[in-house]
Write a protein that holds these residues in place. Structure first.
Motif, PDB file in Angstrom:
ATOM      1  N   UNK B   2       0.829  -1.199   0.000  1.00 32.94           N
ATOM      2  CA  UNK B   2       0.000   0.000   0.000  1.00 32.94           C
ATOM      3  C   UNK B   2       0.867   1.254   0.000  1.00 32.94           C
ATOM      4  N   UNK B   3       0.414   2.271  -0.701  1.00 32.27           N
ATOM      5  CA  UNK B   3       1.179   3.515  -0.753  1.00 32.27           C
ATOM      6  C   UNK B   3       0.831   4.391   0.443  1.00 32.27           C
ATOM      7  N   UNK B   4       1.669   5.423   0.639  1.00 33.37           N
ATOM      8  CA  UNK B   4       1.457   6.349   1.756  1.00 33.37           C
ATOM      9  C   UNK B   4       0.064   6.973   1.683  1.00 33.37           C
ATOM     10  N   UNK B   5      -0.385   7.240   0.457  1.00 35.60           N
ATOM     11  CA  UNK B   5      -1.687   7.890   0.291  1.00 35.60           C
ATOM     12  C   UNK B   5      -2.819   6.927   0.641  1.00 35.60           C
ATOM     13  N   UNK B   7      -2.674   4.473   2.659  1.00 36.71           N
ATOM     14  CA  UNK B   7      -2.661   4.315   4.117  1.00 36.71           C
ATOM     15  C   UNK B   7      -3.366   5.505   4.774  1.00 36.71           C
ATOM     16  N   UNK B   8      -3.045   6.700   4.299  1.00 39.13           N
ATOM     17  CA  UNK B   8      -3.647   7.913   4.882  1.00 39.13           C
ATOM     18  C   UNK B   8      -5.162   7.902   4.679  1.00 39.13           C
ATOM     19  N   UNK B 116       2.529  12.632   7.437  1.00 41.30           N
ATOM     20  CA  UNK B 116       1.095  12.550   7.782  1.00 41.30           C
ATOM     21  C   UNK B 116       0.795  12.424   9.286  1.00 41.30           C
TER      22      UNK B 116
END
Lengths: 308, 270
Positions: B2-5, B7-8, B116
């Motif tokens: 999963x990418x940082x986005x 996850x956010x 984040x």
């Protein structure tokens, strides 16, 4: 044209009575390398902090990937890689630990980060330094590590505030090379700088800022074409004589700027102009013909030099 | 992967909280691994030295102590008070000076807030880290005391959760206070308050020896509540008074967390 990644309209930031950013507008498209050029105090860093979702605005609208950074701070920050003006690496940790823990701040899995670290150490040319505490690194290495750290989360946009300030020329060139590679990979770069050569090297498009406002916008070549002549003749006649000869010289070129130590004469053909001056019986102590730069654009727009 | 986005987005992160305070503990552990052990050892030794000096030194002069209806050996009397002190010391060490450094010198929290992470992640993570240190100190102290044969019964183990509550309270409040300080001189104020509180809060003698007005002041301070709470569990004298002490610390923890996260936002996200 596809929707811009960053869209800024009427952005204003006041600190008490002081207006740091005064109603600016700009867009940044995907894959673009966009610059904010201006002297210290022009409002560049304040603008960057607002884009980075770490500062609030007084008025205006900002959208980063369709989201307002003020309302969706963590989500917007998940899209960004940030390289601040002052390296703020974790001095208690080693090079690789810095990359690792920064990725963890984004919630990335340990396995993903471990693989990513190898790639980033290579990119930052720091493979040999992986287990060294960051305190021991040179200024250029710290900068490269800070950029590598900003890339851990594979951001859509990399924000760089004065990326090469304080670095020696060799370290700057290494850094430019690294940033140029990112640009080739399609990473969207937004950077501030007060170095016109940096802006010319790295930016596809830029805005010239002064006192919180945007003075002009365009590509480096476009701005030079629009606001300056092809060539510049720099002449010195000695500090006292400069002012004496200035009125006469001004009639001989398209435009002239009188700086404390020298005269800048804007023309299409510098050599020809120099000959003309000599012919008129004036002998410059030193003379230099060069191409127009963004420095000349800034001088034209504001009447001041970039680095004062 | 999963990418940082992603996850956010999945975390539904608010402006204050991304749901990741544990990464602060990971960072704390990485930094701790390579740091010097001297402050940990001295912090742990302090109450042990107090116990030896006062318990076995002064204690031989004093003999027995009577509180209420019970009479006991002096060393036994001071042990739980020093346990509470130990928990406080551990928690304060991280939540004041270390936090001050990360706020003003290394700018670590500023860096974290450019990711984040939210202010509440940082407050919770750092306070938990400080709480763990307090817990480790009090466990160490309990081990020493048990080895010396000063533990009244198996129930003394309950003093550990009580000591954790003390550590949590001081960690939370300590970080909140520190977030207002900008200079080293201001930080000196913390020691100025801590030393008299440590000496006068009744770890070394019952506060009933004080005039009424002084007793009231001491009873308003957190360390007295901490000492009384730990002492109650230590000797198994649980009464409804313990609830007041517990409530005191719960309020302290909540206030500290609230103030700290608001201050972090005011400092770095304005």
């Amino acid at each position: 044209m596809s929707k811009p990644l960053i869209s800024v309209r009427g952005l204003t930031k006041k600190f008490g009575d002081f207006t740091a950013v005064d109603g600016i507008d700009f867009d940044v498209a995907k894959g673009e390398s966009f610059g904010l050029l201006g002297p210290n105090g022009a409002g560049k860093s304040t603008t960057m902090r607002i884009l980075a979702a770490t500062s609030t605005r007084t008025s205006g609208t900002v959208e980063i990937l369709d989201k307002d950074p003020e309302l969706f701070g963590p989500l917007v920050r998940a899209h960004l890689g940030v390289v601040p003006q002052q390296d703020n690496l974790d001095n208690e940790l080693t090079v690789s630990e810095n990359l690792f823990i920064y990725g963890r701040y984004f919630g990335l899995s340990k396995k993903f980060i471990k693989n990513k670290i190898e790639e980033l150490l290579e990119f930052a040319q720091l493979e040999e330094k992986r287990d060294v505490k960051v305190e021991a690194l040179s200024g250029g290495m710290k900068r490269r590590l800070t950029i590598a750290r900003g890339l851990v989360s594979e951001p859509d946009i990399l924000l760089l505030d004065e990326p090469t300030t304080g670095l020696d020329p060799q370290a700057r060139h290494i850094l430019w090379d690294r940033l140029f590679r990112l640009k080739e990979q399609g990473v969207t770069l937004v950077l501030t700088t007060h170095f016109m050569d940096e802006a010319e090297q790295l930016c596809d498009r830029l805005v010239v800022m002064d006192k919180g406002a945007i003075m002009a916008e365009g590509s480096p070549a476009g701005l030079i074409k629009q606001y300056s002549s092809k060539e510049v003749l720099e002449v010195r006649f000695g500090s006292d004589r400069n002012k004496e000869v200035a009125p006469q010289l001004a009639t001989m070129c398209e435009r002239m700027e009188t700086l404390p130590d020298r005269l800048l004469m804007y023309t299409e053909d510098g050599e020809a102009l120099l000959e003309k001056i000599t012919h008129a019986g004036m002998h410059a102590t030193t003379s230099l013909v060069r191409r127009s730069s963004l420095e000349d654009v800034f001088l034209r727009l504001t009447g001041r030099t970039l680095i004062e | 992967m999963r990418t940082a986005v992603e996850i956010a987005v999945s975390r539904k992160s608010s402006a204050m909280y991304a749901g990741r305070p544990h990464v602060l503990l990971e960072r704390g552990w990485l930094a701790f691994r390579s740091s010097t052990w001297i402050p940990v050892v001295t912090g742990f030794l302090e109450p042990v030295l107090f116990l030896l000096a006062f318990g076995y030194g002064m204690g031989t002069l004093i003999g027995d102590v009577t509180t209420g209806t019970t009479t006991m050996d002096y060393t036994l009397f001071i042990a739980p008070g020093l346990l509470a002190n130990s928990a406080m010391n551990g928690a304060i060490y991280d939540s004041t000076w270390n936090v001050f450094w990360k706020l003003n010198e290394s700018k670590l929290y500023k860096t974290m807030l450019s990711t984040p992470l939210g202010p509440l992640d940082i407050a919770l993570g750092e306070i938990t880290w400080a709480l763990i240190r307090g817990l480790v100190y009090s466990l160490g102290f309990l081990t020493v005391v048990t080895a010396l044969g000063l533990t009244p019964s198996f129930w003394a183990i309950l003093a550990i959760p009580a000591a954790s509550l003390v550590a949590f309270g001081f960690a939370s409040f300590g970080m909140a206070i520190t977030s207002f300080f900008k200079t080293y001189q201001q930080m000196g104020f913390i020691n100025f308050v801590l030393l008299p509180m440590t000496l006068f809060s009744g770890s070394l003698y019952p506060i009933s020896v004080y005039p009424d007005w002084l007793e009231r002041i001491i009873m308003a301070l957190p360390l007295w509540h901490g000492i009384e709470m730990v002492r109650a569990f230590w000797f198994g004298n649980i009464s409804s008074g313990v609830l007041v002490h517990i409530a005191y610390f719960l309020v302290m923890i909540a206030t500290g967390l609230f103030v700290t996260s608001r201050r972090l936002r005011a400092l770095f996200l304005r």
